[in-house]
Design an enzyme around this catalytic site. Structure first.
Site, PDB file in Angstrom:
ATOM      1  N   THR A   1       8.656 -59.628  -5.115  1.00 51.93           N
ATOM      2  CA  THR A   1       9.901 -59.971  -5.824  1.00 51.93           C
ATOM      3  C   THR A   1      11.120 -59.500  -5.041  1.00 51.93           C
ATOM      4  O   THR A   1      12.126 -60.222  -4.939  1.00 51.93           O
ATOM      5  CB  THR A   1       9.897 -59.288  -7.220  1.00 51.93           C
ATOM      6  OG1 THR A   1       8.749 -59.744  -7.923  1.00 51.93           O
ATOM      7  CG2 THR A   1      11.159 -59.587  -7.999  1.00 51.93           C
TER       8      THR A   1
ATOM      9  N   THR B   1       5.908 -51.419  -9.956  1.00 47.79           N
ATOM     10  CA  THR B   1       4.523 -51.771  -9.633  1.00 47.79           C
ATOM     11  C   THR B   1       3.613 -50.571  -9.868  1.00 47.79           C
ATOM     12  O   THR B   1       3.998 -49.426  -9.592  1.00 47.79           O
ATOM     13  CB  THR B   1       4.307 -52.264  -8.181  1.00 47.79           C
ATOM     14  OG1 THR B   1       2.922 -52.128  -7.841  1.00 47.79           O
ATOM     15  CG2 THR B   1       5.073 -51.487  -7.139  1.00 47.79           C
TER      16      THR B   1
ATOM     17  N   ASP C   1       1.207 -50.055  -8.107  1.00 48.05           N
ATOM     18  CA  ASP C   1       0.709 -49.651  -6.783  1.00 48.05           C
ATOM     19  C   ASP C   1       1.562 -48.556  -6.127  1.00 48.05           C
ATOM     20  O   ASP C   1       1.114 -47.917  -5.182  1.00 48.05           O
ATOM     21  CB  ASP C   1       0.662 -50.861  -5.833  1.00 48.05           C
ATOM     22  CG  ASP C   1      -0.375 -51.889  -6.259  1.00 48.05           C
ATOM     23  OD1 ASP C   1      -1.195 -51.573  -7.144  1.00 48.05           O
ATOM     24  OD2 ASP C   1      -0.357 -53.006  -5.721  1.00 48.05           O
TER      25      ASP C   1
ATOM     26  N   MET D   1      -7.020 -50.554  -9.025  1.00 50.41           N
ATOM     27  CA  MET D   1      -6.184 -51.470  -8.245  1.00 50.41           C
ATOM     28  C   MET D   1      -5.528 -50.718  -7.081  1.00 50.41           C
ATOM     29  O   MET D   1      -5.597 -49.493  -7.005  1.00 50.41           O
ATOM     30  CB  MET D   1      -5.152 -52.136  -9.141  1.00 50.41           C
ATOM     31  CG  MET D   1      -5.728 -53.278  -9.958  1.00 50.41           C
ATOM     32  SD  MET D   1      -4.434 -54.158 -10.851  1.00 50.41           S
ATOM     33  CE  MET D   1      -5.369 -55.598 -11.416  1.00 50.41           C
TER      34      MET D   1
ATOM     35  N   GLU E   1      -9.278 -50.941  -4.672  1.00 52.48           N
ATOM     36  CA  GLU E   1      -9.800 -52.285  -4.370  1.00 52.48           C
ATOM     37  C   GLU E   1      -9.582 -52.661  -2.897  1.00 52.48           C
ATOM     38  O   GLU E   1     -10.318 -53.472  -2.345  1.00 52.48           O
ATOM     39  CB  GLU E   1      -9.149 -53.329  -5.284  1.00 52.48           C
ATOM     40  CG  GLU E   1      -7.634 -53.408  -5.098  1.00 52.48           C
ATOM     41  CD  GLU E   1      -6.930 -54.376  -6.031  1.00 52.48           C
ATOM     42  OE1 GLU E   1      -7.592 -55.130  -6.749  1.00 52.48           O
ATOM     43  OE2 GLU E   1      -5.688 -54.364  -6.018  1.00 52.48           O
TER      44      GLU E   1
ATOM     45  N   HIS F   1      -7.205 -55.184 -14.917  1.00 50.82           N
ATOM     46  CA  HIS F   1      -5.874 -55.319 -15.530  1.00 50.82           C
ATOM     47  C   HIS F   1      -5.616 -54.357 -16.682  1.00 50.82           C
ATOM     48  O   HIS F   1      -4.479 -54.290 -17.158  1.00 50.82           O
ATOM     49  CB  HIS F   1      -5.650 -56.772 -15.950  1.00 50.82           C
ATOM     50  CG  HIS F   1      -5.574 -57.686 -14.768  1.00 50.82           C
ATOM     51  ND1 HIS F   1      -6.703 -58.162 -14.142  1.00 50.82           N
ATOM     52  CD2 HIS F   1      -4.525 -58.159 -14.076  1.00 50.82           C
ATOM     53  CE1 HIS F   1      -6.338 -58.911 -13.111  1.00 50.82           C
ATOM     54  NE2 HIS F   1      -5.026 -58.924 -13.049  1.00 50.82           N
TER      55      HIS F   1
END
Ligand code: F6P
Length: 365
Positions: free
Chosen positions: A118, A138, A140, A182, A235, A285
């Site tokens: 974004t 995020t 992350d 994630m 991941e 998720h």
């Protein structure tokens, strides 16, 4: 009356509504501005879909997960899928449409709430003359120039709670339990949740692992009477010389690669080498949903109200950021110049090693 527009784009995370609330309430209360919300990320600017946000609309949402505006990670205005040629999507640059639609809204600034993808789009729109202020979001935590993105703390809390639950069943059954979290290209989430959950092995993209060392660690624990092990894997982790495990490619997405499956592969290798029963849980998720933690609500409120104030002053091309205890501004261009990965000499890696956690290597890179 001056107007402010808000867009929430890319993958969601806890705390977005808290930011929307802070931006809108500050703009309305302190600057007498009107606020509009773009619907479904940049798709709303491509299709001219938006709505006014009243004080009432943003009231009572601080604890809500998701985004009341909707989001999309398939609507990059500079590479927008407009059709198909056979199986392949056909892309077009629709950024002029976005600029024209933004002008129709009559807002002076676009507040772009998003992660790396974004913010890249925001910067390109800014370079085309659209005034943008970024807010880093995020799970992350991989946006550079900020100590934290909002959403990260909530995802760490969710993953830690999951690891705690896995811990008790691992103990009962004397199993090796793999927990896949994630973190596509960086291991912040795996590192923090792994340490908080007392993980025995933590595997992150920044430290390619050796499967023999991972297997040796769980066997050693077993011999010492600890008949179970918790392995937390990002991941995006990979073995030395190995590749990312890709689950699928979403061709028309802003970032087409979807990862997943590394934990299964490692579990297979551990069982083969050790004979220990190994199970896999992929949190997926779950980590992006639910109410934000108190930390994220506070960070979201600080980010959002500063961004509204900066927009009222006519500032743009900047992103709000956390530096130590302070909320500061940095240029979006600097924030997107590189991803913020975990430095192998990070103090949390050292602490984790000191408490006996393995990163699947004999020596750090
Ligand atoms: O960028 C955040 C993130 O949660 C990544 O860690 C993950 O790989 C990705 O989003 C998944 O995105 P989605 O399934 O929504 O396309």
């Amino acid at each position: 009356m001056r107007r402010l527009a808000i867009v929430t784009a890319g993958g969601d995370c806890p705390g977005i509504n808290a930011v929307i609330r802070a931006v809108a309430k500050t703009a309305i209360n302190d600057y007498g501005m009107e606020v509009v919300g773009i619907l479904d990320g940049f798709l709303g600017l491509i299709e001219s879909r938006w709505r006014k946000l009243s004080y009432h609309d943003v009231s009572g949402i601080i604890m809500l997960g998701g985004t009341i505006l909707g989001t999309s990670n398939r609507a990059n205005p500079f590479k927008y899928a407009v059709g198909k040629k056979g199986d392949e999507p056909e892309f077009a640059d629709v950024s002029d449409t976005v600029i024209a639609n933004f002008e129709k809204i009559g807002a002076s600034t676009l507040i772009a709430i998003g992660g790396d993808g974004t913010l890249h789009i925001a910067q390109r729109l800014y370079e085309k003359g659209l005034p943008v202020i970024g807010i880093p979001k995020t799970i992350d935590n991989d946006v550079d120039c900020t100590d934290r993105t909002f959403g990260f703390d909530s995802a760490v809390a969710t993953a830690t709670e999951a690891i705690d639950k896995i811990h008790t069943t691992a103990q009962s059954h004397h199993r090796v339990m793999m927990v896949e979290v994630m973190g596509r290209y960086v291991g912040w989430l795996a590192l923090f949740a792994g340490v908080a959950g007392g993980g025995d092995v933590i595997l992150i993209p920044e430290i390619p692992f050796d499967i023999e060392i991972v297997a040796k660690r769980v066997v050693e624990r077993s011999r010492r009477g600890k008949r179970f092990s918790i392995v937390v894997v990002a991941e995006g982790a990979k073995s030395v010389g190995g590749d990312l495990v890709v689950r699928k490619i979403v061709k028309d997405s802003t970032d087409p690669v979807r990862l997943g499956g590394i934990a299964d592969r490692i579990a297979h290798e551990i069982e083969k080498r050790t004979g220990l029963e190994t199970r896999v849980t992929v949190l997926g998720h779950l980590q992006r949903g639910g109410p934000p933690t108190a930390f994220d609500r506070v960070l979201a409120t600080r980010f959002g109200s500063l961004a509204a104030g900066l927009a009222a002053q006519g500032k743009s091309g900047i992103m709000v950021a956390l530096k130590g205890e302070d909320i500061v501004t940095v240029s979006i261009a600097d924030a997107i110049a590189r991803l913020k990965s975990v430095p192998p000499d990070h103090d949390l890696i050292k602490s984790a090693l000191s408490v006996g956690t393995s990163f699947g290597v004999s020596e750090l890179p």
